[in-house]
Design an enzyme around this catalytic site. Structure first.
Site, PDB file in Angstrom:
ATOM      1  CG  HIS A 159      -1.990   0.979   1.285  1.00 31.99           C
ATOM      2  ND1 HIS A 159      -1.926   2.175   0.616  1.00 31.99           N
ATOM      3  CD2 HIS A 159      -3.175   0.991   1.904  1.00 31.99           C
ATOM      4  CE1 HIS A 159      -3.025   2.864   0.842  1.00 31.99           C
ATOM      5  NE2 HIS A 159      -3.789   2.164   1.622  1.00 31.99           N
ATOM      6  CB  CYS A 160       3.848   2.144   1.672  1.00 30.77           C
ATOM      7  SG  CYS A 160       2.841   2.048   3.156  1.00 30.77           S
ATOM      8  CB  ILE A 161       7.128   1.264  -2.054  1.00 31.94           C
ATOM      9  CG1 ILE A 161       7.543   0.773  -0.664  1.00 31.94           C
ATOM     10  CG2 ILE A 161       8.329   1.786  -2.824  1.00 31.94           C
ATOM     11  CD1 ILE A 161       8.283   1.752   0.176  1.00 31.94           C
TER      12      ILE A 161
END
Ligand SMILES: NC(=O)c1ccc[n+]([C@@H]2O[C@H](COP(=O)([O-])OP(=O)(O)OC[C@H]3O[C@@H](n4cnc5c(N)ncnc54)[C@H](O)[C@@H]3O)[C@@H](O)[C@H]2O)c1
Length: 438
Positions: free
Chosen positions: A271-273
Site C-alpha cells: 500500500h506504500c511504496i
C-alpha cells in the site's frame, strides 16, 4: 482544555478512538489498550468489527490472543456505530489513501472519516491523521471540517499528523519500538499529540508542523522507491555486462558507511511504496513542479514485471517453447516475503502479462490460498514434485521462507528466480536463471 486533556492522558483516563482497523489501525489500537487506555475502534466494515469482537484478528501482525485479551478486559471495543466516537478524547485516523485511476489522490476515505469525527466532535478532542497523504492535507482537508462545527483548532480541539511506519511481517520493528513522528497545526496540538503517543510508543519525534510530518513519510517512501528503482536498473545493467548483480550488491554492502543495501526484484508492491510518492508528485504538479526522480523511479519499477516476462519468454524460447501454451507455475504472489498482503503485488502484473501471452498460469503461495483480480478468481495449488516437474517454467516472484527451494530446483525444468531465493543451491535438474543473468 489542553491541560485537562494532558492530565487525562497521563492518568490513562482518556478514551482513545481509532478510525479504520486495518494493518495500521489495529496494531495501534492494541498498543493503546496494552498501555491501559480504553480504546474504541470504529470501522465501516461490519465483517471486520464482528470478527474483532469475537477475538479473531484479521491482521497477521496482531495475534487473536491479544485481541481476545483486550476485548475480554473491556479495554478494546470495535464498532460500526459512529456515535461511539462522541465518547473519545482522542481519535487517530488510519483509513486508506489510494490513488484514483488517473493516479491522483483519492481522499474520499479521509474525508468520510473526518466528517464522521466532526459530527461527534466536542471541545477537548485531539484528532490525529495517520493515513499517508500529500503535504497540506491535515490543514486543508481536516481543519475546515472540524472548524465548521464551531471548534477552533489549537484552542477547543487539537489536530496533528503522525505518519505510520508499520512494516508488516518485520520481526524486530513494530508499532511500539518504531520511533513516531508527530507534527501539530499549533504548538499546543503537537504537545498533546506527543503526550498521547509517548504513553504507548517508546520514542516520539515532534516536528514543527503537520506539513513536515506529512512530508517525512513521503521522503521515507520516496527514498525507498528511488533506491529500489536504481538497483532494479543496476540488475538490467549487470545483465548486459554479464556480471552477477547479487554478488555486486553483497560486496558493496560490506562498506561500513555511505551505502545502504537495496535488492532488485520483479517490481514493487504494498500500500506504500508504489503509491505514496505519487501523492507528492501530484501535490508538486499543482505547484507546476515536475518530480523527476519520482517519475523515473516509478517508470523503472513499473516496467520490472514486463522485464521478468520478457526473460521468461527468452528462456522458454531457448528450450524451443513459447509462452503461448506453456504451463507456468508462479511461486509467491504476496508483495513481499512471509506476509499475506497482495495489494499492488507485482505478481498480479506478472500473471496478467503471462496470461495475455497465452500461458497457462497457476500459483503457489503458503500465505495466499486464493485471490480475485479483475473478477478472475485464482486458487493456489500445492507445491508437489509432480507439479514442479509438469511446469514448463517455475517463476519465483516472492521468496517466502517456508518454501523448500532445493526441492524446487531439483524437480523443475526451468526456474526463473527474481529474488535470489535459490542462492547457493545446486540444481540437480533445473536450468536456473536469476533475475539479472543473461
Ligand atoms: N499497510 C501498511 O503497511 C502501511 C504502512 C504505513 C502507512 N500506511 C497508511 O495507513 C493508511 C491505512 O492503511 P492500512 O494498510 O491500515 O489500510 P487497511 O485497508 O488495512 O485498513 C483500513 C481500514 O479502514 C476502514 N475504513 C475505510 N473507510 C472508513 C471510514 N470512513 N471510517 C472508518 N473506517 C473506515 C476499512 O474498512 C479498513 O478496515 C493508509 O493511508 C496507508 O497508506 C499503511
Amino acid at each position: 482544555m489542553k491541560d485537562q486533556l494532558l492530565q487525562k492522558i497521563k492518568d490513562r483516563k482518556a478514551v482513545v478512538g481509532i478510525v479504520g482497523l486495518g494493518y495500521v489501525g489495529l496494531p495501534l489500537a492494541m498498543e493503546f489498550a496494552k498501555s491501559g487506555f480504553k480504546v474504541i475502534g470504529y470501522d465501516v466494515s461490519k465483517r471486520t468489527v464482528d470478527r474483532l469482537m469475537k477475538g479473531d484478528s484479521h491482521i497477521q501482525d496482531v495475534s487473536s490472543a491479544d485481541v481476545r485479551e483486550q476485548v475480554t478486559a473491556g479495554r478494546f471495543v470495535a464498532t460500526t456505530d459512529e456515535s461511539q466516537l462522541a465518547k473519545c478524547d482522542t481519535v487517530s485516523i488510519a483509513v486508506p489513501t489510494p490513488l484514483s485511476k488517473t493516479r491522483d489522490p483519492d481522499m474520499s476515505y479521509v474525508q468520510a472519516a473526518t466528517d464522521a469525527i466532526a459530527r461527534q466532535a466536542h471541545s477537548g478532542l485531539l484528532v490525529v491523521l495517520e493515513s499517508t497523504t500529500y503535504p497540506g492535507t491535515t490543514r486543508e482537508v481536516l481543519q475546515p471540517r472540524l472548524e465548521e462545527r464551531g471548534l477552533t483548532v489549537g484552542k477547543d480541539v487539537f489536530l496533528a499528523f503522525s505518519p505510520e511506519r508499520v512494516d508488516p511481517g518485520n520481526p524486530k520493528w513494530h508499532t511500539k519500538n518504531t520511533p513516531k513522528v508527530v507534527g501539530g497545526v499549533t504548538p499546543a496540538c503537537t504537545e498533546v499529540a506527543t503526550a498521547l503517543y509517548s504513553a504507548c510508543i517508546d520514542t516520539v519525534v515532534p516536528v514543527e508542523s503537520t506539513e513536515s510530518a506529512e512530508l517525512v513519510k513521503l521522503l521515507e517512501n520516496t527514498f525507498r522507491a528511488v533506491n529500489i528503482a536504481m538497483v532494479n536498473e543496476m540488475a538490467i545493467i549487470c545483465e548486459k555486462l554479464g556480471v552477477n548483480v547479487w554478488e555486486v550488491i553483497d560486496a558493496a554492502a560490506t562498506k561500513p558507511f555511505g551505502y545502504m543495501k537495496f535488492t532488485p526484484g520483479p517490481g514493487i508492491g504494498g500500500h506504500c511504496i508504489p503509491l505514496d510518492p505519487h501523492y507528492l508528485a501530484w501535490k508538486m504538479r499543482t505547484l507546476n513542479y515536475k518530480t523527476r526522480f519520482i517519475d523515473l523511479a516509478s517508470e523503472i519499477n513499473a516496467d520490472m514485471p514486463e522485464y521478468v516476462v520478457r526473460k521468461i519468454a527468452r528462456v522458454l524460447n531457448e528450450h524451443r517453447k513459447s509462452v503461448n501454451g506453456s504451463r507456468i507455475l508462479v511461486l509467491g504472489v504476496a508483495y513481499k516475503k512471509d506476509i499475506d498482503d497482495m495489494r499492488e503485488s507485482p505478481a498480479l502484473d506478472v500473471i496478467r502479462l503471462l496470461e495475455d501471452r497465452g500461458a497457462e498460469v497457476e500459483y503457489h503461495d503458503p500465505y495466499v490460498p486464493s485471490f480475485t483480480e479483475n473478477g478472475h478468481a485464482f486458487e493456489g495449488v500445492d507445491l508437489t514434485h509432480e507439479r514442479l516437474a509438469a511446469a514448463d517454467a517455475v517463476v519465483i516472484v516472492t521468496d517466502h521462507s517456508t518454501v523448500n527451494y532445493q526441492d524446487v530446483v531439483d524437480h523443475a525444468e526451468i526456474v526463473i528466480d527474481t529474488r535470489n531465493a535459490t542462492r547457493g543451491l545446486k540444481p540437480s535438474k533445473a536450468r536456473l536463471v536469476a533475475l539479472a543473468s543473461a
